[in-house]
Design an enzyme around this catalytic site. Structure first.
Site, PDB file in Angstrom:
ATOM      1  NE  ARG A  80       3.291   3.011  -2.109  1.00  0.00           N
ATOM      2  CZ  ARG A  80       2.409   4.155  -1.784  1.00  0.00           C
ATOM      3  NH1 ARG A  80       2.849   5.190  -1.718  1.00  0.00           N
ATOM      4  NH2 ARG A  80       1.275   3.568  -1.504  1.00  0.00           N
ATOM      5  CE  LYS A 183       0.859   1.809   1.982  1.00  0.00           C
ATOM      6  NZ  LYS A 183       0.801   2.959   2.946  1.00  0.00           N
ATOM      7  CD  GLU A 219       6.005   9.784   5.631  1.00  0.00           C
ATOM      8  OE1 GLU A 219       5.715  10.750   4.858  1.00  0.00           O
ATOM      9  OE2 GLU A 219       5.572   8.586   5.200  1.00  0.00           O
TER      10      GLU A 219
END
Length: 339
Positions: A80, A183, A219
């Site tokens: 990620r 992220k 989210e």
């Protein structure tokens, strides 16, 4: 160390003994370095400060009954961070460097790994930031990758108990085709004001809707949303949602339990059909949702009336934590054991 109350730790920063660093210069990564300082020196024109060339990860280490320390799916965090680096045109951190740095940081700070029966864990924060000076808007050629750790308690002080959330259409977390799927710090900065507003009204977080049409669930504060109905685990599919490693793991565990799983767009009105709902992520694993108030429309979606989590959410939560702590077999190869 005798002064640490392991069972009453907050989810906040605590200085450990060492952190691990690696620098990217002249087109290549250097060797891992160890530091006892919690400060970094950075150029005032660094791209990480001006143009958002920054990404981070979050994972945990757990002490088992056998006194061994376990990392959970560290390779997924490495992948990620790779995607975050590609999305912000930073130098990508090779998986071996990422994993070696995480393992070394845990080993160097092993006295900070909380005891098995404390309910606490060692939180691990890998960080990648552009350090080279640039005034024009362009990627830099120098980066710092580092890993630091700290013992933490539950992310939500309520523990594994339902909390209430609110929907607000005043704010967007991330733009369509933007950076919502990686992220980076900017996504979290965008969530601070709506989060503060939710807290001031007695809610634990904001449930964001999709930024384009305001029709679909996006989210859930800093976490992924999931709903349970008809023995089916349903979670949103969107290019603006961060792929949660916890969510990915819960999907697999739900399938192991014989449940159907669906990752698809979830219309707002479908909230009323779920028997259970929750937010999931590294920090809390699962935070059950008691109710969601649509403050704009004056509607409430209620998932718990007795102050307890749903049966399936609790099973998934206990199963995942049992694997993390080594209490149940790791049949999927998710755990890295540090002797």
């Amino acid at each position: 160390m005798n002064n640490i109350d392991w069972s009453n730790l907050s989810f906040s920063y605590m200085k450990a003994d060492y952190n691990v660093r690696c620098y990217y210069r002249d087109g290549k990564w250097g060797e891992l370095e160890t530091s006892s300082s919690d400060q970094i020196s950075i150029h005032m024109a660094a791209t990480g400060l001006h143009y958002g060339q920054e990404a981070f990860e979050g994972l945990k280490a757990f002490k088992g009954k056998d006194d061994k320390t376990r990392l959970f799916r560290v390779e997924e965090n490495a992948k990620r961070m790779h995607n975050s680096a590609v999305g912000t045109m930073m130098a990508t951190v090779p998986e071996k460097i990422f994993v070696d740095a995480v393992v070394k940081a845990v080993e160097l700070n092993k006295r900070f790994v909380p005891p098995y029966d404390s309910g606490a864990s060692l939180y691990i924060r890998p960080l990648l930031v552009g350090t080279g000076a640039k005034i024009g808007v362009s990627p830099t050629d120098e980066y710092l990758f580092m890993v630091f750790v700290m013992p933490v308690g539950p992310y939500f002080k309520e523990g594994f108990k339902p909390t209430d959330m609110m929907i607000s259409r005043k704010y967007d977390r991330a733009a369509p085709l933007g950076t919502g799927h990686i992220k980076v710090g900017g996504n979290y900065a965008a969530s601070l004001r709506p989060g503060d507003e939710a807290h001031s009204k007695g809610y634990s977080a904001v449930l964001f809707l999709d930024s384009k049409e305001k029709k679909y669930i996006d989210e859930c504060g800093p976490a992924n949303f999931f709903g349970i109905k008809n023995n089916t685990y349903v979670t949103p599919k969107s290019d603006s949602i961060l792929p949660s490693i916890t969510n990915k793991s819960l999907i697999q565990l739900a399938e192991d339990m014989g449940m159907t799983t669906e990752r698809r767009p979830i219309p707002l009105e479908e909230l009323g059909t779920f028997e259970e709902a929750g937010a999931c992520g590294t920090a809390a694993v699962i935070s059950p949702i008691g109710k969601i108030d649509d403050v704009d429309e004056g509607k409430s979606y209620i998932f718990s009336t007795n102050g307890k989590a749903g049966e399936i959410s609790e099973k998934l939560y206990n199963k995942l934590r049992a694997i993390q702590y080594g209490d149940e077999p790791d049949t999927h190869g998710w755990v890295t054991v540090i002797e």
